[in-house]
Design a protein around this motif. Structure first.
Motif, short mmCIF file in Angstrom:
data_model
loop_
_atom_site.label_atom_id
_atom_site.label_comp_id
_atom_site.label_asym_id
_atom_site.label_seq_id
_atom_site.Cartn_x
_atom_site.Cartn_y
_atom_site.Cartn_z
N GLN A 1 0.87 -1.35 0.10
CA GLN A 1 0.03 0.09 0.12
C GLN A 1 0.94 1.43 0.20
O GLN A 1 0.20 2.33 0.08
N GLY A 2 2.00 1.07 -0.07
CA GLY A 2 2.90 2.23 -0.05
C GLY A 2 3.27 2.85 1.25
O GLY A 2 3.80 4.01 1.52
N ILE A 3 3.02 2.00 2.19
CA ILE A 3 3.29 2.48 3.85
C ILE A 3 4.60 1.75 4.12
O ILE A 3 4.71 0.42 4.12
N GLY A 4 5.49 2.60 4.63
CA GLY A 4 6.85 1.96 5.14
C GLY A 4 6.39 1.41 6.63
O GLY A 4 5.77 1.79 7.48
N THR A 5 7.50 0.60 7.04
CA THR A 5 7.21 0.06 8.50
C THR A 5 8.89 -0.18 8.94
O THR A 5 9.81 -0.16 8.19
N CYS A 6 8.85 -0.04 10.11
CA CYS A 6 10.05 -0.38 10.93
C CYS A 6 9.86 -1.18 12.09
O CYS A 6 8.99 -0.81 12.75
N TRP A 7 10.40 -2.40 12.32
CA TRP A 7 10.19 -3.30 13.48
C TRP A 7 11.31 -2.94 14.53
O TRP A 7 12.49 -3.40 14.00
N LYS A 8 11.17 -2.37 15.43
CA LYS A 8 12.01 -2.02 16.46
C LYS A 8 12.06 -2.90 17.75
O LYS A 8 10.98 -3.04 18.23
N THR A 9 13.01 -3.20 18.35
CA THR A 9 13.22 -3.81 19.70
C THR A 9 13.91 -3.08 20.74
O THR A 9 14.92 -3.57 21.26
N PRO A 10 13.67 -1.79 21.05
CA PRO A 10 14.42 -0.97 22.05
C PRO A 10 14.41 -1.72 23.41
O PRO A 10 13.53 -2.16 23.83
N GLY A 11 15.43 -1.50 24.01
CA GLY A 11 15.66 -1.84 25.43
C GLY A 11 14.47 -1.69 26.33
O GLY A 11 13.94 -2.47 27.28
N PHE A 12 13.81 -0.53 26.03
CA PHE A 12 12.78 -0.01 27.13
C PHE A 12 11.52 -1.04 26.99
O PHE A 12 10.50 -0.61 27.77
N LEU A 13 11.38 -1.93 26.00
CA LEU A 13 10.17 -2.52 25.82
C LEU A 13 9.83 -3.44 27.24
O LEU A 13 8.81 -3.63 27.28
N ASP A 14 10.74 -3.73 28.02
CA ASP A 14 10.67 -4.20 29.27
C ASP A 14 10.57 -3.33 30.53
O ASP A 14 10.14 -3.91 31.54
N ASN A 15 10.50 -2.04 30.07
CA ASN A 15 10.50 -1.25 31.17
C ASN A 15 9.29 -1.18 32.02
O ASN A 15 8.08 -1.21 31.25
N PRO A 16 9.04 -1.39 33.22
CA PRO A 16 7.60 -1.37 33.82
C PRO A 16 6.60 -0.18 33.37
O PRO A 16 5.36 -0.59 33.07
N LYS A 17 7.24 0.77 33.22
CA LYS A 17 6.50 2.11 33.05
C LYS A 17 5.97 1.73 31.52
O LYS A 17 4.77 2.20 31.28
#
Length: 187
Positions: free
Chosen positions: A128-144
């Protein structure tokens, strides 16, 4: 724009620089709904997705600023705005969670299924002409961060998935030759 599966696989790129144009909520939801046809053992469909579009993006930007940019309060407005572009130029977000089964085999199968789900979403968006980026930053596990996504105790946040429009795709990096990763059985 209709592309073949092969063309989508060969041409799709992770987009690191979006142009700031919003992606409509309905487009994101349709992509995520179609992506559910990913292979997954026992049809467990172990994913859950938290979507942020439109007016919710400001809340996501605030959360990402707090978690991803240390001491952001000490930065000049200009420096902070520059650092925040990697978050604020995306046109929508999907945060992907997977149920963590206590059984190792099922846990691995589920992680693989979610990876297939995300690849489907990338290819569907690209079509559809929409770009994506799959990111796995360290803060994914941050409780907040987990709290903001209302992650359950048995869920793992495995992806910050950005959607957006772009002006230019990054050129492909070379891949290994077939002979470098495929051998014949018994050879």
């Amino acid at each position: 724009m209709t592309v073949s599966v092969k063309q989508a696989i060969l041409e799709r790129r992770s987009i690191k620089k979006f142009n700031g144009q919003l992606v409509e909520k309905q487009a994101v939801l349709q992509i995520l709904d179609d992506a559910k046809w990913a292979p997954n053992h026992g049809n467990r469909q172990p994913w859950r997705v938290v979507v942020a579009t439109d007016e919710k993006l400001a809340q996501v930007h605030e959360l990402l600023r707090d978690l991803a940019i240390p001491k952001w309060q000490e930065l000049s407005e200009e420096t902070l705005a520059t650092q925040m572009q990697k978050f604020t130029l995306a046109g929508a977000y999907a945060f992907v969670l997977v149920t963590e089964d206590m059984r190792q085999k099922e846990r691995l199968e589920d992680y693989a299924a979610v990876s297939c789900y995300l690849q489907n979403a990338q290819l569907l968006a690209w079509e559809q002409g929409i770009g994506t980026c799959w990111k796995t930053p360290g803060f994914l596990d941050n409780p907040k961060f987990r709290e903001a996504l209302q992650a359950k105790e048995n869920e793992r946040v495995i992806a910050m998935f950005q959607f957006g429009y772009f002006d230019e795709a990054t050129p492909a990096k070379p891949r290994k030759e077939l002979a470098d990763f495929v051998t014949e059985f018994g050879a």
